[in-house]
Design a protein around this motif. Structure first.
Motif, mmCIF file in Angstrom:
data_model
loop_
_atom_site.group_PDB
_atom_site.id
_atom_site.type_symbol
_atom_site.label_atom_id
_atom_site.label_comp_id
_atom_site.label_asym_id
_atom_site.label_seq_id
_atom_site.Cartn_x
_atom_site.Cartn_y
_atom_site.Cartn_z
ATOM 1 N N ARG A 1 -6.414 59.781 14.470
ATOM 2 C CA ARG A 1 -5.346 58.896 15.186
ATOM 3 C C ARG A 1 -4.036 59.567 15.404
ATOM 4 N NH1 ARG A 1 -7.671 54.254 15.746
ATOM 5 N NH2 ARG A 1 -5.542 53.110 16.272
ATOM 6 N N LEU B 1 1.840 55.862 18.389
ATOM 7 C CA LEU B 1 2.161 55.538 19.860
ATOM 8 C C LEU B 1 2.687 54.361 19.829
ATOM 9 C CD1 LEU B 1 0.808 55.853 22.747
ATOM 10 C CD2 LEU B 1 -0.731 53.835 22.406
ATOM 11 N N VAL C 1 3.813 50.696 21.026
ATOM 12 C CA VAL C 1 3.207 49.900 21.726
ATOM 13 C C VAL C 1 4.123 48.773 22.207
ATOM 14 C CG1 VAL C 1 0.796 50.328 20.835
ATOM 15 C CG2 VAL C 1 2.368 48.808 19.563
ATOM 16 N N SER D 1 -1.259 46.947 26.129
ATOM 17 C CA SER D 1 -1.459 48.240 25.546
ATOM 18 C C SER D 1 -2.569 48.397 24.956
ATOM 19 C CB SER D 1 -0.296 48.782 24.520
ATOM 20 O OG SER D 1 -0.494 49.764 24.099
ATOM 21 N N SER D 2 -3.319 49.316 24.859
ATOM 22 C CA SER D 2 -4.562 49.950 24.174
ATOM 23 C C SER D 2 -4.325 50.220 22.554
ATOM 24 C CB SER D 2 -5.444 50.911 25.009
ATOM 25 O OG SER D 2 -4.555 51.891 24.908
ATOM 26 N N GLY D 3 -2.831 50.763 22.252
ATOM 27 C CA GLY D 3 -2.644 50.959 20.825
ATOM 28 C C GLY D 3 -2.827 49.822 20.086
ATOM 29 N N ASN D 4 -2.885 50.130 18.495
ATOM 30 C CA ASN D 4 -2.968 49.223 17.820
ATOM 31 C C ASN D 4 -1.392 49.146 17.063
ATOM 32 O OD1 ASN D 4 -5.545 48.617 18.117
ATOM 33 N ND2 ASN D 4 -6.307 50.273 16.591
ATOM 34 N N THR E 1 -0.490 53.006 16.533
ATOM 35 C CA THR E 1 -1.287 54.270 16.673
ATOM 36 C C THR E 1 -2.416 53.869 17.645
ATOM 37 O OG1 THR E 1 -2.932 53.106 15.209
ATOM 38 C CG2 THR E 1 -1.256 54.559 13.807
ATOM 39 N N SER E 2 -2.957 55.266 17.996
ATOM 40 C CA SER E 2 -3.873 54.990 19.017
ATOM 41 C C SER E 2 -5.213 55.842 18.470
ATOM 42 C CB SER E 2 -3.702 55.509 20.563
ATOM 43 O OG SER E 2 -3.249 56.921 20.666
ATOM 44 N N ASP E 3 -6.161 56.000 19.188
ATOM 45 C CA ASP E 3 -7.316 56.983 18.874
ATOM 46 C C ASP E 3 -7.166 58.213 19.379
ATOM 47 O OD1 ASP E 3 -9.065 55.006 17.599
ATOM 48 O OD2 ASP E 3 -10.059 54.323 19.520
#
Ligand code: ASP
Length: 403
Positions: free
Chosen positions: A82, A85, A87, A93-96, A112-114
Motif C-alpha cells: 500500500r 494517497l 483522497v 477517488s479510488s483511495g481509502n 492509502t491506495s493499493d
C-alpha cells in the motif's frame, strides 16, 4: 550500495553519484519532453478523444506532496502493498481515506491506495545499504544474505524467462483481440520506437558529449573513437555487464584512464547508471498512458521522472532488464501493466540502442570524474592507493570475474 566503500572512494564516489543522478534525470526529462511533443500513442484515432480529467483524481500539488510522504514509509511491511494517497471525499477517488470522521468536507484527506510504495522501499534500501557499507566486517553477514537472495532471485528469473515466449504470445493475442484497427496500434508502436530512438540519439550525440566538452574541454569525437568497440559490443550483446570487460579495455588502454576510477566506476555504472533505460521508460510510460487516453498532470510527470530514475538504477545490466523495471514504473504510476506487450514487440532493437547509450553514459562518467578528481588521483597514486584498491574493492572483484 553496501558495496561502496565510502572511506576509499569518498570524493570520487560523490562525484560519480552526482554525475549518475544528473545524467539520468536529464535522460528521463528528454524522454518525457519528446513523448509529450511527438505524442506517439496518439498518432491515430486517439487524438480526437478528450480524456481530460480521467486521471485527475489527485491534483498536481498533492501528487507531488504524496511522493515526498511516500519517501519515508511509516511501516515497511505495509509499503510492500500500500502507498500513501491524498483522497478527496466528495470526488470519486479510488483511495481509502484514513480517519473518516470528517467526510462531510471535501478537503483533501490522508488515505492509502493499493500498490507497492516503490520509492519508499528504495529510500530505505539505499539507506540500509549505505549503513551496511559503513559497518565493515560487522555488516558482512547481512550483506552476504542480500547477495545470496539477489543471486537466487536472478536464477529464478532466468527460469521464468524461459516461459516468456508463451506469455508474450498470449499478451499480444490479448491486445490483438482488443484492437479495433491493427494498423492503428502498428502505427502507434512505430511512432513509439521512433520517439525512443530519437531521444537516445539526442542524449548520446548531444547531451552527453556536451557534458563531456563542458567539463573536460576536449574533443568528444576523439573520445567516441576510443570507445567504439565498447559501443558496438553493447549493440551486439544488449548487456552493459557483458560489455564491461570491453569497456574497461577501451577506457584503460585506448584512453589511458586511471584504474582507480575505471575499476570503481565502470562496474557500478554497468549496473546502476542507465541513462538509456531511464529515457526509454519515461517514453514508454507516457506512450502507454496516451494509448489508454490518460493525461498526466505536472505532479504526475515529476513523479514519473523520479520513478524512472529510481527504476532504471535498479535495472540490471542484462538484456531487457529495463523491461522488467518498466513493470515497476507502470504499477507505481497506475498504468495498465498488461500493455507492456506493446513494448515487447520492438524491444529487441530498442534494448540494443539503449544499452549502447547506457555504456556511453558510463564511459563519459569516468572521463568527467577523472577530470574533476585529477589532483587527488595524482596524489593518491603517489601514495600507493592503487594497491589498496586492487586488493579491497568489491567492484574490482566483479570486473575480474566477468573479464
Ligand atoms: N539491456 C540494458 C543494459 O544492459 C538494460 C536495459 O534493459 O535497459 O544496460
Amino acid at each position: 550500495m553496501s558495496n561502496v566503500d565510502r572511506k576509499d572512494y569518498g570524493r570520487i564516489g560523490l562525484q560519480a553519484f552526482i554525475y549518475y543522478l544528473v545524467t539520468t534525470v536529464i535522460a528521463a526529462f528528454t524522454g518525457i519532453s519528446l513523448a509529450a511533443l511527438i505524442q506517439p500513442g496518439k498518432s491515430s484515432k486517439h487524438d480526437s478523444e478528450s480524456s481530460a480529467g480521467k486521471t485527475e483524481t489527485v491534483q498536481s500539488v498533492d501528487a507531488f506532496l504524496d511522493l515526498i510522504r511516500n519517501l519515508f514509509p511509516s511501516n515497511l511491511v505495509e509499503a510492500c502493498f500500500r502507498k500513501y494517497l491524498t483522497v478527496y471525499p466528495s470526488s470519486n477517488s479510488s483511495g481509502n481515506p484514513v480517519g473518516a470522521s470528517n467526510m462531510s468536507t471535501n478537503s483533501p484527506m490522508a488515505g492509502t491506495s493499493d500498490g507497492i510504495n516503490v520509492v519508499g522501499l528504495l529510500v530505505f534500501s539505499v539507506a540500509l545499504g549505505l549503513i551496511l557499507s559503513s559497518m565493515g566486517t560487522e555488516g558482512k553477514p547481512l550483506r552476504d544474505l542480500f547477495f545470496c537472495i539477489n543471486k537466487a532471485i536472478m536464477k529464478l528469473t532466468t527460469v521464468a524467462i524461459w516461459y516468456s515466449p508463451v506469455g508474450i504470445i498470449f499478451l499480444l493475442a490479448g491486445q490483438v483481440v482488443k484492437m479495433t484497427d491493427a494498423a492503428d496500434i502498428g502505427r502507434d508502436v512505430a511512432m513509439y520506437t521512433l520517439t525512443v530512438i530519437t531521444g537516445l540519439i539526442i542524449h548520446g550525440c548531444v547531451t552527453l558529449p556536451l557534458i563531456y566538452f563542458i567539463v573536460t574541454r576536449k574533443n568528444p569525437l576523439r573520445f567516441y573513437g576510443g570507445i567504439l568497440q565498447a559501443l558496438s559490443t553493447a549493440l551486439g550483446t544488449s548487456s552493459s555487464s557483458a560489455t564491461l570487460p570491453v569497456t574497461l579495455h577501451c577506457m584503460e588502454e585506448n584512453h589511458k584512464m586511471d584504474k582507480q576510477v575505471t575499476r570503481f566506476m565502470l562496474p557500478i555504472g554497468a549496473t546502476m547508471n542507465m541513462d538509456g533505460a531511464a529515457l526509454y521508460e519515461a517514453v514508454a510510460a507516457l506512450f502507454i498512458a496516451q494509448v489508454n487516453d490518460m493525461d498526466f498532470n505536472l505532479g504526475q510527470i515529476i513523479l514519473l521522472s523520479l520513478i524512472v530514475t529510481a527504476a532504471s538504477t535498479g535495472a540490471a545490466g542484462i538484456p531487457q532488464a529495463g523491461m522488467v523495471s518498466m513493470l515497476i514504473v507502470l504499477s507505481s504510476t497506475g498504468l495498465p501493466t498488461e500493455d507492456i506487450s506493446l513494448l515487447l514487440m520492438v524491444d529487441w532493437i530498442v534494448d540494443r540502442i539503449r544499452t549502447a547509450t547506457n555504456v556511453l553514459g558510463d564511459c563519459i562518467g569516468v572521463a568527467v570524474v577523472q577530470h574533476l578528481s585529477r589532483r587527488e588521483l595524482h596524489t593518491s597514486s603517489h601514495a600507493g592507493t592503487n594497491q589498496v584498491l586492487e586488493e579491497d574493492s568489491p567492484s574490482m572483484n566483479i570486473s575480474i570475474k566477468i573479464g
